[in-house]
Design an enzyme around this catalytic site. Structure first.
Site, PDB file in Angstrom:
ATOM      1  N   SER A  92      30.327  34.736  32.308  1.00 36.06           N
ATOM      2  CA  SER A  92      30.898  36.031  32.685  1.00 36.06           C
ATOM      3  C   SER A  92      31.573  35.990  34.041  1.00 36.06           C
ATOM      4  CB  SER A  92      29.801  37.096  32.701  1.00 36.06           C
ATOM      5  OG  SER A  92      28.928  36.903  33.793  1.00 36.06           O
ATOM      6  N   THR A 237      34.161  38.288  38.803  1.00 38.56           N
ATOM      7  CA  THR A 237      33.990  38.385  37.353  1.00 38.56           C
ATOM      8  C   THR A 237      35.133  37.742  36.591  1.00 38.56           C
ATOM      9  OG1 THR A 237      33.554  39.966  35.561  1.00 38.56           O
ATOM     10  CG2 THR A 237      35.257  40.584  37.113  1.00 38.56           C
ATOM     11  N   ARG A 247      44.565  43.146  31.622  1.00 48.55           N
ATOM     12  CA  ARG A 247      43.580  44.215  31.875  1.00 48.55           C
ATOM     13  C   ARG A 247      42.821  43.895  33.173  1.00 48.55           C
ATOM     14  NH1 ARG A 247      37.712  44.188  32.629  1.00 48.55           N
ATOM     15  NH2 ARG A 247      36.864  46.141  31.859  1.00 48.55           N
ATOM     16  N   VAL A 248      42.738  44.881  34.043  1.00 51.19           N
ATOM     17  CA  VAL A 248      41.967  44.723  35.270  1.00 51.19           C
ATOM     18  C   VAL A 248      40.790  45.687  35.189  1.00 51.19           C
ATOM     19  CG1 VAL A 248      41.984  45.046  37.771  1.00 51.19           C
ATOM     20  CG2 VAL A 248      43.956  44.000  36.635  1.00 51.19           C
ATOM     21  N   GLY A 249      39.611  45.194  35.473  1.00 47.76           N
ATOM     22  CA  GLY A 249      38.426  46.046  35.414  1.00 47.76           C
ATOM     23  C   GLY A 249      38.129  46.680  36.758  1.00 47.76           C
ATOM     24  N   ASP A 250      36.869  47.016  36.940  1.00 48.32           N
ATOM     25  CA  ASP A 250      36.462  47.686  38.173  1.00 48.32           C
ATOM     26  C   ASP A 250      36.239  46.717  39.335  1.00 48.32           C
ATOM     27  OD1 ASP A 250      34.303  46.636  36.712  1.00 48.32           O
ATOM     28  OD2 ASP A 250      32.866  47.942  37.713  1.00 48.32           O
ATOM     29  N   GLY A 271      28.896  45.609  34.358  1.00 49.91           N
ATOM     30  CA  GLY A 271      28.899  46.425  33.152  1.00 49.91           C
ATOM     31  C   GLY A 271      30.281  46.978  32.863  1.00 49.91           C
ATOM     32  N   GLY A 273      33.530  48.226  32.972  1.00 45.38           N
ATOM     33  CA  GLY A 273      34.381  48.553  34.113  1.00 45.38           C
ATOM     34  C   GLY A 273      35.158  49.838  33.937  1.00 45.38           C
TER      35      GLY A 273
END
Ligand code: GLY
Length: 370
Positions: A92, A237, A247-250, A271, A273
């Site tokens: 991950s 991450t 895609r960009v998460g948090d 978790g 995002g």
């Protein structure tokens, strides 16, 4: 008339008090004061006390050791998370992280330095195993806070990083091939039906033991405070497994995957995002602590906010609760900490008594899918 040093100190203190009072009068809570001495501690998501990349120390052990030896807190935390970024067993984070829908590993990371009030982040970075180091260089070497995609990669190359063609390991590639075989290649959500098929396939792979549930959105967040009360944080991450490329998460977004205020505390997340991006929870948590909330209560406020804002059917389980996991790791400037989560989870900490994994405070009992 010149004033002597004692008068200057007294008049400065009076001015500061007046400023604090006038802020309070306008409804703003006073900032917490950083205590003079603190028992140092490092906390992280539980993978921070699991992987060793063939060495002897986990992330929290390494970071704590360096903090107590006087190292800069953020540099210590980054050395800690580098262990997890480089370990192929954690699918991950970093090298061997589960790739995007095109089979390419794209990494996100952010760092914040409390005392220096510096921040840096990278998103959708390809070809560098340790995005947290690049995020730190964004903070140290540029006037910016966030570099993405090819720009982030070019920056890393210019800073002397070797750019690798492919960060997949045999395991991450095999899992991606399995996912590809099972899904409609056109895995975008139907805007009319909001089809949840892609998610069902992921959960099927979890049930069959092919994927670790914690690695779907898996991440590591690590926060620490030194004996002088200096507080810093880092989040890194490979993001959501099989995400739409780009895609960009948090994790690289300040206020979402990480937020640090050197006088108040730090919060970071692992978790889903998207749930965190919608609610900017790390910022919310630090602001709650600024108003006097404990780390646990501040974290629970964020989880309740997420639960209240989760209304789409595809994101709810049979009990009408969020069907995803999300966790926050919260540390205040006094060294008090908590891990909170939507459902049962664990987090890691390391202090003078050594490293341990402890249960988080969960908003709901059971599992996300129940
Ligand atoms: N929390 C990591 C992500 O959603 O990308």
């Amino acid at each position: 008339m010149p004033i002597n040093r004692r008068e200057f100190v007294l008049s400065s203190a009076a001015a500061a008090l007046a400023a604090a009072n006038s802020q309070t009068a306008f409804g703003q809570a006073p900032t917490m004061m950083t205590p003079r001495s603190v028992k140092p501690v490092v906390i992280s998501s539980s993978n921070g006390n699991r992987y060793k990349n063939g060495g002897t120390l986990t992330c929290v052990e390494k970071a704590f050791d360096l903090v107590t030896k006087g190292s800069d807190v953020l540099e210590a935390l980054i050395e800690g998370v580098n262990i997890v970024e480089l370990d192929p067993l954690d699918t991950s984070v970093g090298y061997g992280g589960l790739p995007n829908a095109d089979g390419i590993v794209q990494l996100d990371s952010s760092v914040m330095h409390g005392p220096k009030k510096r921040a840096g982040a990278v998103a959708s970075l390809e070809g560098v195993r340790t995005p947290s180091k690049v995020a730190w260089l964004v903070a140290e070497q540029t006037d910016h806070h966030l570099l993405v995609g090819k720009g982030a990669q070019d920056f890393a190359r210019n800073m002397g990083f070797t750019i690798e063609d492919d960060l997949n390991t045999e395991t991450s590639r095999a899992r991606w091939l399995e996912w590809k075989r099972r899904t409609d290649p056109e895995h975008y959500l139907d805007p009319k039906k909001r089809d949840a098929r892609g998610r069902q396939v992921m959960l099927e792979m979890v049930r069959e033991g092919l994927l670790d549930e914690n690695h779907l959105y898996g991440t590591i967040n690590c926060d620490g405070v030194s004996p002088k009360g200096e507080i810093c944080g880092v989040t890194t991450t490979s993001g959501l497994a099989w995400k739409i490329p780009g895609r960009v998460g948090d994790s690289p977004i300040l206020g979402a995957g990480l937020y640090v205020d050197g006088a108040v505390g730090a919060a970071g997340s692992t978790g889903r995002g998207e749930a965190n991006l919608f609610n900017l929870c790390s910022f919310l948590i630090v602001e709650e602590m600024r108003r006097g909330a404990s780390p646990k209560d501040a974290g629970m406020t964020a989880l309740k906010r997420i639960a209240a804002h989760t209304v789409e059917k595809r994101l709810l389980n049979a009990r009408g609760r969020p069907n995803f996991g999300i966790n926050f790791y919260v540390l205040n400037a006094r060294g008090e900490h908590a891990g909170v989560s939507m459902y049962d989870a664990t987090y890691a900490s390391c202090d003078e008594n050594g490293a341990q994994i402890v249960k988080t405070e969960a908003l709901f009992e059971g599992k996300p899918g129940e």
